[in-house]
Write a protein that holds these residues in place. Structure first.
Motif, PDB file in Angstrom:
ATOM      1  N   UNK A 162       1.564   0.176  -7.749  1.00 40.97           N
ATOM      2  CA  UNK A 162       1.692   1.201  -6.724  1.00 40.97           C
ATOM      3  C   UNK A 162       0.642   0.977  -5.638  1.00 40.97           C
ATOM      4  N   UNK A 163       1.111   0.729  -4.404  1.00 37.98           N
ATOM      5  CA  UNK A 163       0.229   0.627  -3.249  1.00 37.98           C
ATOM      6  C   UNK A 163       0.128   2.002  -2.596  1.00 37.98           C
ATOM      7  N   UNK A 164      -1.078   2.396  -2.219  1.00 34.97           N
ATOM      8  CA  UNK A 164      -1.262   3.706  -1.588  1.00 34.97           C
ATOM      9  C   UNK A 164      -2.529   3.688  -0.758  1.00 34.97           C
ATOM     10  N   UNK A 165      -2.681   4.687   0.062  1.00 39.29           N
ATOM     11  CA  UNK A 165      -3.874   4.823   0.907  1.00 39.29           C
ATOM     12  C   UNK A 165      -4.591   6.114   0.571  1.00 39.29           C
ATOM     13  N   UNK A 166      -5.910   6.048   0.532  1.00 40.78           N
ATOM     14  CA  UNK A 166      -6.741   7.236   0.352  1.00 40.78           C
ATOM     15  C   UNK A 166      -7.286   7.588   1.729  1.00 40.78           C
ATOM     16  N   UNK A 167      -6.975   8.793   2.184  1.00 41.61           N
ATOM     17  CA  UNK A 167      -7.500   9.278   3.464  1.00 41.61           C
ATOM     18  C   UNK A 167      -8.821   9.985   3.181  1.00 41.61           C
ATOM     19  N   UNK A 199     -15.254  -1.117   7.649  1.00 39.89           N
ATOM     20  CA  UNK A 199     -14.281  -0.761   8.693  1.00 39.89           C
ATOM     21  C   UNK A 199     -13.173   0.137   8.150  1.00 39.89           C
ATOM     22  N   UNK A 200     -12.748  -0.075   6.897  1.00 35.65           N
ATOM     23  CA  UNK A 200     -11.700   0.780   6.316  1.00 35.65           C
ATOM     24  C   UNK A 200     -12.178   2.215   6.141  1.00 35.65           C
ATOM     25  N   UNK A 201     -13.361   2.380   5.581  1.00 39.89           N
ATOM     26  CA  UNK A 201     -13.883   3.736   5.370  1.00 39.89           C
ATOM     27  C   UNK A 201     -14.184   4.392   6.713  1.00 39.89           C
ATOM     28  N   UNK A 202     -14.693   3.627   7.662  1.00 41.47           N
ATOM     29  CA  UNK A 202     -14.984   4.161   8.999  1.00 41.47           C
ATOM     30  C   UNK A 202     -13.695   4.637   9.684  1.00 41.47           C
ATOM     31  N   UNK A 203     -12.567   3.916   9.464  1.00 42.00           N
ATOM     32  CA  UNK A 203     -11.284   4.328  10.054  1.00 42.00           C
ATOM     33  C   UNK A 203     -10.677   5.521   9.303  1.00 42.00           C
ATOM     34  N   UNK A 204     -11.177   5.799   8.111  1.00 41.59           N
ATOM     35  CA  UNK A 204     -10.686   6.949   7.340  1.00 41.59           C
ATOM     36  C   UNK A 204      -9.535   6.636   6.410  1.00 41.59           C
ATOM     37  N   UNK A 205      -9.140   5.358   6.305  1.00 40.17           N
ATOM     38  CA  UNK A 205      -8.025   4.971   5.437  1.00 40.17           C
ATOM     39  C   UNK A 205      -8.471   3.840   4.517  1.00 40.17           C
ATOM     40  N   UNK A 206      -8.374   4.081   3.201  1.00 43.04           N
ATOM     41  CA  UNK A 206      -8.786   3.102   2.209  1.00 43.04           C
ATOM     42  C   UNK A 206      -7.543   2.619   1.454  1.00 43.04           C
ATOM     43  N   UNK A 207      -7.067   1.378   1.698  1.00 41.95           N
ATOM     44  CA  UNK A 207      -5.867   0.881   1.017  1.00 41.95           C
ATOM     45  C   UNK A 207      -6.193   0.430  -0.407  1.00 41.95           C
ATOM     46  N   UNK A 208      -5.454   0.957  -1.371  1.00 34.80           N
ATOM     47  CA  UNK A 208      -5.681   0.623  -2.776  1.00 34.80           C
ATOM     48  C   UNK A 208      -4.356   0.279  -3.463  1.00 34.80           C
ATOM     49  N   UNK A 209      -4.486  -0.306  -4.649  1.00 36.97           N
ATOM     50  CA  UNK A 209      -3.336  -0.634  -5.483  1.00 36.97           C
ATOM     51  C   UNK A 209      -3.685  -0.298  -6.918  1.00 36.97           C
ATOM     52  N   UNK A 210      -2.730   0.298  -7.623  1.00 35.95           N
ATOM     53  CA  UNK A 210      -2.886   0.573  -9.044  1.00 35.95           C
ATOM     54  C   UNK A 210      -1.847  -0.249  -9.797  1.00 35.95           C
ATOM     55  N   UNK A 211      -2.265  -0.891 -10.888  1.00 34.84           N
ATOM     56  CA  UNK A 211      -1.366  -1.761 -11.649  1.00 34.84           C
ATOM     57  C   UNK A 211      -1.509  -1.460 -13.135  1.00 34.84           C
TER      58      UNK A 211
END
Length: 196
Positions: A174-179, A140-152
Motif C-alpha cells: 500500500x502506497x500512501x502519503x502522510x500529510x 524537502x518532503x517534510x518541509x513540503x508537508x507530504x511524506x510518501x510511504x509504503x507498507x508491505x
C-alpha cells in the motif's frame, strides 16, 4: 442341480463385484467433483481497512538541514480465508518503506484462520528515524508537508484440504502519503496478490 447352484453362485459373485466396482467409481467421481468445486483451494486475501496517524512529531534543524521525525501509524488489516478449511500462517513481518528504503517493521505472530472467517489485525508501525538520517529527500518532503510511504505485508501459510497441504502466500502493498500539517493519510493506493 449342482450346475445350477454353481451358475447362480457365480452370477451372484459377478453381480456383487460389479456393484462394488460401480460404487467405488461413483465415490471416486464424487470426491473429484467435490475437490474441483467445493473444496477447491482459494486464495486468502489481505485487505487494508484503515491507516491512520497514531503519533507524529516533527522538528527542523535549519542550520544543519536535518529533520527530526517520530511517526507511528495505526494500520487496521483483515485477512479473509474463503476456503472450506482453515488457513494456518507462519510468523511474518509488516514493513514500512520511505522511497524504497526500509524504515520500520513489526512482527506478525503465527496464527490460524478458520474456514470462511475474516480475521481483523491491528498493527502499529513505527518509523525508525535513525534510518533516515542520511536520506537527502526527507528534509524537502517534510518541509513540503507530504511524506510518501509504503507498507508491505507478506503472509505465508498452508491450507489443508482433503488431507493435502497446499501452500499459499498472500501479499499486500500500500502506497500512501502522510500529510504532516494535519496528521492525515491520503493518496492511498493498494495492491493485493496471492499465490497458491
Amino acid at each position: 442341480m449342482d450346475v445350477e447352484k454353481a451358475n447362480r453362485s457365480r452370477d451372484r459373485t459377478c453381480c456383487c463385484i460389479g456393484t462394488t466396482i460401480c460404487i467405488i467409481i461413483a465415490i471416486v467421481i464424487l470426491i473429484l467433483i467435490l475437490a474441483f468445486t467445493v473444496f477447491k483451494p482459494k486464495r486468502p486475501v489481505i485487505s487494508y481497512n484503515n491507516i491512520s496517524v497514531e503519533d507524529l512529531d516533527v522538528s527542523f534543524d535549519k542550520t544543519k538541514f536535518k529533520v527530526y521525525l517520530n511517526l507511528t501509524l495505526d494500520v487496521d488489516l483483515s485477512v479473509k480465508n474463503p476456503n472450506k478449511a482453515g488457513f494456518k500462517y507462519s510468523d511474518s513481518t509488516a514493513f514500512i518503506n520511505y522511497r524504497g528504503q526500509l524504515v520500520g517493521e513489526v512482527p506478525i505472530p503465527a496464527d490460524q484462520i478458520s474456514a470462511g472467517e475474516t480475521k481483523p489485525m491491528n498493527v502499529s508501525l513505527t518509523l525508525l528515524a535513525d534510518r533516515l538520517l542520511f536520506n537527502s529527500d526527507i528534509y524537502s518532503d517534510v518541509k513540503s508537508g507530504v511524506l510518501p510511504l509504503n507498507s508491505y505485508i507478506r503472509l505465508p501459510g498452508k491450507v489443508k484440504i482433503l488431507g493435502f497441504k497446499i501452500h499459499a502466500v498472500s501479499t499486500s502493498s500500500c502506497d500512501f502519503s502522510v500529510y504532516t500539517s494535519n496528521r492525515t493519510i491520503g493518496d492511498q493506493s493498494c495492491q493485493y496478490k496471492t499465490q497458491l
